[in-house]
Enzyme design. Structure first.
Site, PDB file in Angstrom:
ATOM      1  N   GLY A  45      10.834   6.780   0.782  1.00  0.00           N
ATOM      2  CA  GLY A  45       9.404   6.928   0.511  1.00  0.00           C
ATOM      3  C   GLY A  45       9.089   8.401   0.345  1.00  0.00           C
ATOM      4  O   GLY A  45       9.739   9.256   0.950  1.00  0.00           O
ATOM      5  N   GLN A  50       3.800  15.640   0.052  1.00  0.00           N
ATOM      6  CA  GLN A  50       5.088  16.260   0.411  1.00  0.00           C
ATOM      7  C   GLN A  50       5.652  17.149  -0.694  1.00  0.00           C
ATOM      8  O   GLN A  50       6.581  17.910  -0.454  1.00  0.00           O
ATOM      9  CB  GLN A  50       6.120  15.183   0.770  1.00  0.00           C
ATOM     10  CG  GLN A  50       5.788  14.439   2.067  1.00  0.00           C
ATOM     11  CD  GLN A  50       6.787  13.344   2.324  1.00  0.00           C
ATOM     12  OE1 GLN A  50       6.663  12.248   1.780  1.00  0.00           O
ATOM     13  NE2 GLN A  50       7.798  13.627   3.132  1.00  0.00           N
ATOM     14  N   HIS A 135       3.550   5.040   7.108  1.00  0.00           N
ATOM     15  CA  HIS A 135       4.042   6.425   7.220  1.00  0.00           C
ATOM     16  C   HIS A 135       3.554   7.256   6.026  1.00  0.00           C
ATOM     17  O   HIS A 135       3.078   8.378   6.187  1.00  0.00           O
ATOM     18  CB  HIS A 135       5.577   6.377   7.278  1.00  0.00           C
ATOM     19  CG  HIS A 135       6.261   7.706   7.321  1.00  0.00           C
ATOM     20  ND1 HIS A 135       6.985   8.129   8.422  1.00  0.00           N
ATOM     21  CD2 HIS A 135       6.358   8.703   6.403  1.00  0.00           C
ATOM     22  CE1 HIS A 135       7.470   9.345   8.174  1.00  0.00           C
ATOM     23  NE2 HIS A 135       7.127   9.706   6.955  1.00  0.00           N
ATOM     24  N   GLU A 136       3.657   6.681   4.819  1.00  0.00           N
ATOM     25  CA  GLU A 136       3.277   7.437   3.615  1.00  0.00           C
ATOM     26  C   GLU A 136       1.766   7.631   3.535  1.00  0.00           C
ATOM     27  O   GLU A 136       1.291   8.689   3.109  1.00  0.00           O
ATOM     28  CB  GLU A 136       3.807   6.749   2.355  1.00  0.00           C
ATOM     29  CG  GLU A 136       5.324   6.575   2.293  1.00  0.00           C
ATOM     30  CD  GLU A 136       6.107   7.856   2.551  1.00  0.00           C
ATOM     31  OE1 GLU A 136       5.604   8.945   2.245  1.00  0.00           O
ATOM     32  OE2 GLU A 136       7.224   7.762   3.100  1.00  0.00           O
ATOM     33  N   HIS A 139       0.738  10.503   5.480  1.00  0.00           N
ATOM     34  CA  HIS A 139       0.922  11.771   4.754  1.00  0.00           C
ATOM     35  C   HIS A 139      -0.303  12.102   3.906  1.00  0.00           C
ATOM     36  O   HIS A 139      -0.718  13.260   3.828  1.00  0.00           O
ATOM     37  CB  HIS A 139       2.126  11.689   3.811  1.00  0.00           C
ATOM     38  CG  HIS A 139       3.442  12.001   4.461  1.00  0.00           C
ATOM     39  ND1 HIS A 139       3.708  13.210   5.065  1.00  0.00           N
ATOM     40  CD2 HIS A 139       4.575  11.264   4.596  1.00  0.00           C
ATOM     41  CE1 HIS A 139       4.956  13.200   5.540  1.00  0.00           C
ATOM     42  NE2 HIS A 139       5.499  12.029   5.268  1.00  0.00           N
TER      43      HIS A 139
HETATM   44 ZN    ZN Z   1       7.364  11.420   5.819  1.00  0.00          ZN
END
Ligand code: ZN
Length: 166
Positions: A45, A50, A135-136, A139
């Site tokens: 992912g 990021q 999780h993404e 972000h």
């Molecule tokens: Zn991550």
């Protein structure tokens, strides 16, 4: 084509991303670069945050490491429902290389997002994909998996990366 993946403690990882809105060729090009970057990393992912792009977009392939590639792109994802059932599992992050932490998440989530053709999509996720989606999306809100640890454990991870980037 390569975009560097940001690593803790880069402050850009804490940016809250903005809605993408209409999907155009620029968004499609970003998604395809991010998929290539994710596979090369190698990860399952990757969020736009990021790679320093503050747009609400992430890519995921929960199964390619088992030999069954299923690349997915999520634009402006929204979690519609979280199960009350929680699971604890190990998570890694391309922005926190070499670190694995145990995090509690909803076991299942229902998600709505915009697909690359501009249409609205909706689906439920469980197992690893559910964890990855959560999780993404963290972000995109400037949150990292270590934020879900206790204070002491989080600080000990941060200390390992202190001064690691300029
Ligand atoms: Zn991550």
């Amino acid at each position: 084509m390569s975009r560097a993946i940001l690593v803790l403690p880069d402050p850009r990882l804490r940016a809250v991303s903005k809605a993408v809105g209409a999907v155009d060729d620029g968004v499609r090009a970003l998604a395809s670069e991010m998929l290539a970057e994710m596979y090369a990393a190698p990860g399952r992912g990757l969020a736009a945050t990021q790679v320093g792009v503050t747009k609400r977009l992430f890519v995921m392939d929960a199964t390619w490491k088992e030999g069954a590639p299923s690349p997915m792109v999520f634009v402006d994802p929204v979690i519609l429902e979280c199960s009350e059932e929680r699971v604890r599992g190990l998570e890694g992050c391309l922005s926190i290389p070499g670190v694995t932490v145990e995090v509690e998440r909803a076991a299942r989530v229902r998600l709505r997002w915009t697909a690359l053709d501009g249409s609205l999509a909706e689906s439920g996720f469980d197992g690893f994909a559910s964890v990855c989606v959560q999780h993404e999306i963290d972000h995109l809100d400037g949150r990292l998996c270590i934020d879900r640890l206790g204070e002491v454990e989080r600080r000990s991870v941060e200390a390992r990366f202190a001064g690691a980037s300029a």
